[in-house]
Design an enzyme around this catalytic site. Sequence first.
Site, PDB file in Angstrom:
ATOM      1  N   ASP B 385       0.869  -1.248  -0.016  1.00 44.24           N
ATOM      2  CA  ASP B 385       0.009   0.031   0.019  1.00 44.24           C
ATOM      3  C   ASP B 385       0.871   1.098   0.088  1.00 44.24           C
ATOM      4  OD1 ASP B 385      -2.803   0.904   0.616  1.00 44.24           O
ATOM      5  OD2 ASP B 385      -1.740   1.945   2.210  1.00 44.24           O
ATOM      6  N   GLU B 414       1.493  -0.549  -5.009  1.00 43.94           N
ATOM      7  CA  GLU B 414       0.517   0.170  -5.242  1.00 43.94           C
ATOM      8  C   GLU B 414       0.957   1.609  -5.383  1.00 43.94           C
ATOM      9  OE1 GLU B 414      -1.424   2.160  -2.806  1.00 43.94           O
ATOM     10  OE2 GLU B 414      -3.352   2.237  -3.592  1.00 43.94           O
TER      11      GLU B 414
END
Lengths: 653, 653
Positions: B385, B414
């Site tokens: 993330d 990401e």
Amino acid sequence: MDDHFPSEGRRRVVIENLQPRFEDGAFPIKRIVHDPVTVTVDIFTDGHDHIVSLLRYRADEKQPWTEKPLEPQGNDIWRADLNISKIGLWQFCAIAWVDHFVTWRYDLTKRAAAGQDLAIEFQIGANLIAPIAERAKAKHPEDAQFLADQLLRLRSDRPQHERTEIALGGHLEQLMIKHADRTLATQSKVQEILVDRPKARFSTWYELFPRSCGEPGKHGTFRDVIAKLPGIAEMGFDVLYFPPIHPIGDSFRKGKNNAPNAQPDDVGSPWAIGNHDGGHDGLHSQLGTLEDFQALRIAAEKHGIELALDLAYQCAPEHPYVKEHPEWFKLRPDGTIQYAENPPKKYQDIYPFDFETPAWQSLWRELKRVVDYWVAQGIKIFRVDNPHTKAFPFWEWMIPEVKKAAPDVLFLSEAFTRPRVRYRLAKLGFSQSYTYFTWRTNKAELTDYFGEIARPPVNQFFRPNLWPNTPDILHASLQHGGRPAFLIRLILAATLGANYGMYGPAFELCDGEPREPNSEEYLDSEKYQLKNWTWDHADSLRPLITTLNRVRREHAALQHDETLSFHPTSNDAVLAYSKHSHDGRDLILVVINLDPFHPHEATVEWNPALLGRHLPMDYEVRDLLSGANQIWHGHSATVVLSPEHPAQVFHVG
Amino acid sequence: MDDHFPSEGRRRVVIENLQPRFEDGAFPIKRIVHDPVTVTVDIFTDGHDHIVSLLRYRADEKQPWTEKPLEPQGNDIWRADLNISKIGLWQFCAIAWVDHFVTWRYDLTKRAAAGQDLAIEFQIGANLIAPIAERAKAKHPEDAQFLADQLLRLRSDRPQHERTEIALGGHLEQLMIKHADRTLATQSKVQEILVDRPKARFSTWYELFPRSCGEPGKHGTFRDVIAKLPGIAEMGFDVLYFPPIHPIGDSFRKGKNNAPNAQPDDVGSPWAIGNHDGGHDGLHSQLGTLEDFQALRIAAEKHGIELALDLAYQCAPEHPYVKEHPEWFKLRPDGTIQYAENPPKKYQDIYPFDFETPAWQSLWRELKRVVDYWVAQGIKIFRVDNPHTKAFPFWEWMIPEVKKAAPDVLFLSEAFTRPRVRYRLAKLGFSQSYTYFTWRTNKAELTDYFGEIARPPVNQFFRPNLWPNTPDILHASLQHGGRPAFLIRLILAATLGANYGMYGPAFELCDGEPREPNSEEYLDSEKYQLKNWTWDHADSLRPLITTLNRVRREHAALQHDETLSFHPTSNDAVLAYSKHSHDGRDLILVVINLDPFHPHEATVEWNPALLGRHLPMDYEVRDLLSGANQIWHGHSATVVLSPEHPAQVFHVG
């Protein structure tokens, strides 16, 4: 447990892709003094913190860095212009850091605009200022005082709007950046720029054997060359290059036309350097004394001509080095010194140096001393003979070392060898290089070759010097094409290359006679004998040479190679190309018939707007060779060219 | 006097341009195990001496080098094929030296052919053999003996032709190279290859919130997810990725639709990690126990599905780190910990780590320990993330360190951020990366973007993973284009990208409802609440997903991105592209209508021969979506596409 941590894990800024450079900065890029240099670099960090980025530069590695801001261009690209104001080996790099004060200040404006309570923010800001004020104290007490004052005001109970104004003060930010803690700054690799004088990029060479400048049948002298200077200067040459002028060896001396055994009166090849009179720092006694040589050098200078000497690192058997430093050569098992060979051929008149000798350091030192000696004699240009047969590390060391003391010295690499070898020599510091132009004659060959050398990365390190002939190379096209072939090759060399040269008398007088069919050797080559040139021959190219060299001097477009563009023509025998000055104002279009036997007509398609030059639909072009004007319309024009007038060199608009 | 000599001036061989690599080898190139790797490199020396060049390689830096000959290709280019037989961080480089024996042997053949007296040559050869025979003695006495024998024979008075035969013996040359003195050898920089398992290049991802897998209104569990596995496997997914499954913080918990204040029954965002139950190595108690999780992992494995966890390095205020390691966070002047901000917005439910903490080493060690922990639990894929908000040096250290012990671990980045930042993360070791595909919808955008990422240098380090949606991104085209838009984006993702994924239920069920107009946030987003999906909706894309994923498994052409080529079409609403297997046998052509509102017809121009596939004038194509066959003729074909059946995925020939 070994964690394999880096020494510092908190360097959050990344610097990538510093430009200009090639091969990731392994070698200097080459520029001319005062060239505009725009540095761009990618700089970014994680997250949303603000970065301060600076360009660091200096004119040589011993100076401290000067710094100027890099300006963000968007998309993490930063840029600054660098002014290379003198010749030498410049350095530049980028340095950048996450700046918490700049970040805090930027955020504060947004918080203030949103009407937030800023009490804690002012504390945070003050805490950022405190250590910087402390740092500044010793060397910049007035800065430290200013910072300390602002800090107190931020910590005071003044109204929020007043403290906001203080926080956003421009001088405060300047000082915070000036004294910023750079402990966690990232610095890019250092890129070097080899900054040369203008002659490295724009020069016009004439090669001459001084010994052929005398009265017919007599060995010419330096004094005889002085008499030739006005003519060479009139033609517009600014470099006069001599094959070696040192003592010539006797053993295994070659006779006329490279005969294996010389006759008693044969003069020998000047590349067989050294005899009992001396070696690379000596002068061939028949040419004259050092005083004569200096007289010639000074006379040339008055004509705007620089002398270039030949640097041929090899020895004749009688060279003083052979006795004094046998350790610089390879020994054969019979105790003799290893002569040059290309088995089964033997060149017993030449001893090459052994660059793998354990005594390489003293050899290098001496080879450099030779250059330093001639530099001290006022020589600043060297044409280096066969540099590709000497070890690369030697050039990599020697050229920069010489230029440290004499940054205006230029070296021309005579390496007609494999492409990667030639490029390597250029990367290591040669100022100019001979090219394959000599063998590129048709349209596809010329377009491909100049497409390669005029573009990055090659044009970052390789400065072409175009020679249609040399004493070693009489190309087939000149043997078979007659005077028109000479015209074609001359115009190509002078307009395709900002640097060009010719083995003068032979070219000027259209000597196309080979020693034997399919040989590139000249018949009765000057390499082995005196030559009687009929200097004022009716067919001499002197008028065209004079015109072309004048055009080159008058047109900035022809004084560099960066803007060379080829344009389509309707005829494969006709080549069209343009060059323009960087400001776009001087635009030259050359249209040339490459066929020395037949006239050709061609339609040239081009779009001056793509070259940055916006012209009306109808515009004037002037052929600088004939002086004739034409009005052209739009993007195409038809040109008719005869073998006798193979080219038009148009100045546009 | 300082001569500034290099430490060794006699290293005459130059090695340049080792390939494959990018950015001069600053980062590993990425490959899949058993990929063919052809190494090329430029190697040359001064003069005419012969060179011996070897490729050195090893499967990791702790192994000794293996060597194999580099073969000359002409023009100073050398080549060898490298067999990357296992996953890991491989290394290779080139080593080369001037070999005087090889040179001598080559020259000898020419001298012998010319009938020269070779007496001294045999002495020279023997002198070259003597030190090598001496070197070989200690470790290879039989080699030394052979060399000594040959040496004696060369020095003997045997007839010249016999000694020539001895000199040219193949075994003699082999041993002379094997034991050559490498003191003056040149070795290139070492290039690394990050060799991954096939899933790094070809994977099909399904994203699911486990908490929404329960009975309507009830918090789902790992056991509930087990029940969903057969359906996910049937659709053909092989990676099942969960948003964070760790304990969720309470303080400043967000309510439904990101409401600033949660209601008592709100479940909170799973990205607010950590509470009194634990942190990044804990499990959210409502999902189940570690035993339940393991049951799910093993059940998934039986369905050919690997679980991927979310690695979100940030903390909720109750995370155990906050108390135990306050030094890993930034402190505010009031003694509280600095929450996440994007001024003036505050995210008080999230504490970011301070990567500039003096305690960065203990922080890094702990962050890596979290990964190691889950790897020990059998998890080999991590979706990371916001990696672009953590310091780059951390990833540069962490990913290779994890892979040293577990080379089959994969990391998906990401990072929907600026291009250079995303590329940097890929260079530092991320196995796959999210892309801008999510926002590239028209023909020019898609062609430009994939033209960039599918070519060098980007494809050397960046493996795209294409997502038409994520829980954070409901693109406008899906909000407005209805089911046809979902069809289009699905087919593009599955055929443009060898790696693709979807935020599953929302995509499969064509959820196109934003929280508010012009927002990319989903209405009633699963990020903040449980969701009741109608899994068996009539409009479900399940049949098409199933077909596409089967086609991907059956066609090697779709299992990598290297051969992607776009082909001109007569209609800007219609995109055509092909991919083919490396052996050329599997060739897929996709023709797709990018307009979800209107049918379109287009003529596609393409030339399969340019893709290496030679077909008869008439050839068969089969649409793998409909199963229908056609016969095409020549280089163009006309295709009609409706919004309901927006694409044909042709298998050719």
